[in-house]
Scaffold this motif. Structure first.
Motif, PDB file in Angstrom:
ATOM      1  N   ILE A  62       0.823  -1.249   0.094  1.00  0.00           N
ATOM      2  CA  ILE A  62       0.009   0.049  -0.002  1.00  0.00           C
ATOM      3  C   ILE A  62       0.850   1.387   0.056  1.00  0.00           C
ATOM      4  O   ILE A  62       0.710   2.035  -0.829  1.00  0.00           O
ATOM      5  CB  ILE A  62      -0.949  -0.013   1.207  1.00  0.00           C
ATOM      6  CG1 ILE A  62      -1.796  -1.059   1.005  1.00  0.00           C
ATOM      7  CG2 ILE A  62      -1.642   1.200   1.265  1.00  0.00           C
ATOM      8  CD1 ILE A  62      -2.830  -1.375   2.251  1.00  0.00           C
ATOM      9  N   TYR A  63       2.041   1.425   0.691  1.00  0.00           N
ATOM     10  CA  TYR A  63       2.684   2.365   0.906  1.00  0.00           C
ATOM     11  C   TYR A  63       3.682   2.662  -0.518  1.00  0.00           C
ATOM     12  O   TYR A  63       3.491   3.833  -0.940  1.00  0.00           O
ATOM     13  CB  TYR A  63       3.994   2.204   1.890  1.00  0.00           C
ATOM     14  CG  TYR A  63       4.798   3.361   2.077  1.00  0.00           C
ATOM     15  CD1 TYR A  63       4.786   4.658   2.339  1.00  0.00           C
ATOM     16  CD2 TYR A  63       6.116   2.878   1.536  1.00  0.00           C
ATOM     17  CE1 TYR A  63       5.772   5.399   2.588  1.00  0.00           C
ATOM     18  CE2 TYR A  63       7.218   3.620   1.585  1.00  0.00           C
ATOM     19  CZ  TYR A  63       7.047   5.009   1.847  1.00  0.00           C
ATOM     20  OH  TYR A  63       7.986   6.055   2.110  1.00  0.00           O
ATOM     21  N   GLN A  64       3.888   1.542  -1.212  1.00  0.00           N
ATOM     22  CA  GLN A  64       4.538   1.913  -2.331  1.00  0.00           C
ATOM     23  C   GLN A  64       3.475   2.529  -3.496  1.00  0.00           C
ATOM     24  O   GLN A  64       3.970   3.326  -4.166  1.00  0.00           O
ATOM     25  CB  GLN A  64       5.025   0.524  -3.002  1.00  0.00           C
ATOM     26  CG  GLN A  64       6.306  -0.032  -2.259  1.00  0.00           C
ATOM     27  CD  GLN A  64       6.862  -1.220  -2.922  1.00  0.00           C
ATOM     28  OE1 GLN A  64       6.065  -1.832  -3.687  1.00  0.00           O
ATOM     29  NE2 GLN A  64       7.831  -1.801  -2.678  1.00  0.00           N
ATOM     30  N   LYS A  65       2.283   2.057  -3.608  1.00  0.00           N
ATOM     31  CA  LYS A  65       1.296   2.487  -4.428  1.00  0.00           C
ATOM     32  C   LYS A  65       0.999   4.072  -3.946  1.00  0.00           C
ATOM     33  O   LYS A  65       0.757   4.784  -4.851  1.00  0.00           O
ATOM     34  CB  LYS A  65       0.232   1.478  -4.571  1.00  0.00           C
ATOM     35  CG  LYS A  65       0.502   0.353  -5.111  1.00  0.00           C
ATOM     36  CD  LYS A  65      -0.749  -0.539  -5.282  1.00  0.00           C
ATOM     37  CE  LYS A  65      -0.398  -1.977  -5.834  1.00  0.00           C
ATOM     38  NZ  LYS A  65      -0.051  -1.806  -7.258  1.00  0.00           N
ATOM     39  N   LEU A  66       0.770   4.320  -2.833  1.00  0.00           N
ATOM     40  CA  LEU A  66       0.656   5.557  -2.357  1.00  0.00           C
ATOM     41  C   LEU A  66       1.621   6.766  -2.438  1.00  0.00           C
ATOM     42  O   LEU A  66       1.332   7.654  -3.041  1.00  0.00           O
ATOM     43  CB  LEU A  66       0.266   5.392  -0.737  1.00  0.00           C
ATOM     44  CG  LEU A  66      -0.247   6.605  -0.130  1.00  0.00           C
ATOM     45  CD1 LEU A  66      -1.626   7.196  -0.472  1.00  0.00           C
ATOM     46  CD2 LEU A  66      -0.312   6.594   1.289  1.00  0.00           C
ATOM     47  N   THR A  67       2.884   6.023  -2.371  1.00  0.00           N
ATOM     48  CA  THR A  67       4.229   7.015  -2.711  1.00  0.00           C
ATOM     49  C   THR A  67       4.022   7.405  -4.241  1.00  0.00           C
ATOM     50  O   THR A  67       4.131   8.573  -4.416  1.00  0.00           O
ATOM     51  CB  THR A  67       5.210   6.236  -2.385  1.00  0.00           C
ATOM     52  OG1 THR A  67       5.146   6.068  -0.636  1.00  0.00           O
ATOM     53  CG2 THR A  67       6.546   7.392  -2.621  1.00  0.00           C
ATOM     54  N   ARG A  68       3.871   6.355  -5.191  1.00  0.00           N
ATOM     55  CA  ARG A  68       3.724   6.931  -6.437  1.00  0.00           C
ATOM     56  C   ARG A  68       2.766   7.535  -6.713  1.00  0.00           C
ATOM     57  O   ARG A  68       2.943   8.565  -7.563  1.00  0.00           O
ATOM     58  CB  ARG A  68       3.693   5.323  -7.201  1.00  0.00           C
ATOM     59  CG  ARG A  68       4.850   4.765  -7.365  1.00  0.00           C
ATOM     60  CD  ARG A  68       4.689   3.451  -8.328  1.00  0.00           C
ATOM     61  NE  ARG A  68       5.862   2.741  -8.295  1.00  0.00           N
ATOM     62  CZ  ARG A  68       5.726   1.282  -7.860  1.00  0.00           C
ATOM     63  NH1 ARG A  68       4.533   0.859  -7.842  1.00  0.00           N
ATOM     64  NH2 ARG A  68       6.749   0.475  -7.647  1.00  0.00           N
TER      65      ARG A  68
END
Length: 94
Positions: A62-68
């Motif tokens: 979730i963090y990776q997708k949110l960061t992008r």
């Protein structure tokens, strides 16, 4: 502020968001595990470590997708410096 300072602040804020996401995901998995504990019986206790690991992994995704999404949504690509500089390789000689 310069790019390096923006990057450091972005990483610090992202780390805090990632910790909160991890806690929420772990709690959600533990709650789901408690709801199905009647069907699982004694096996419930052996699945608790998997809830922790699964919560951390789900939070990372979730963090990776949110960061992008945040970088693209707010056009932060030109305001942040890359964390790792590309290494220049020497050309191969034959």
């Amino acid at each position: 502020m310069n790019k390096k300072m923006n990057t450091v602040l972005f990483i610090i804020a992202g780390t805090l968001v990632n910790l909160v996401l991890a806690l929420l995901c772990i709690l959600a998995l533990l709650f789901a595990l408690s709801r199905v504990s009647g069907a699982l019986g004694d096996k419930t206790a052996s699945l608790v470590p998997f809830a922790f690991v699964g919560g951390v992994l789900i939070a990372m995704i979730i963090y990776q997708k949110l960061t992008r999404w945040v970088i693209e949504r707010f056009n932060l690509g030109d305001k942040l410096s890359p964390l790792f500089a590309a290494r220049h390789r020497k050309p191969k000689r034959d």
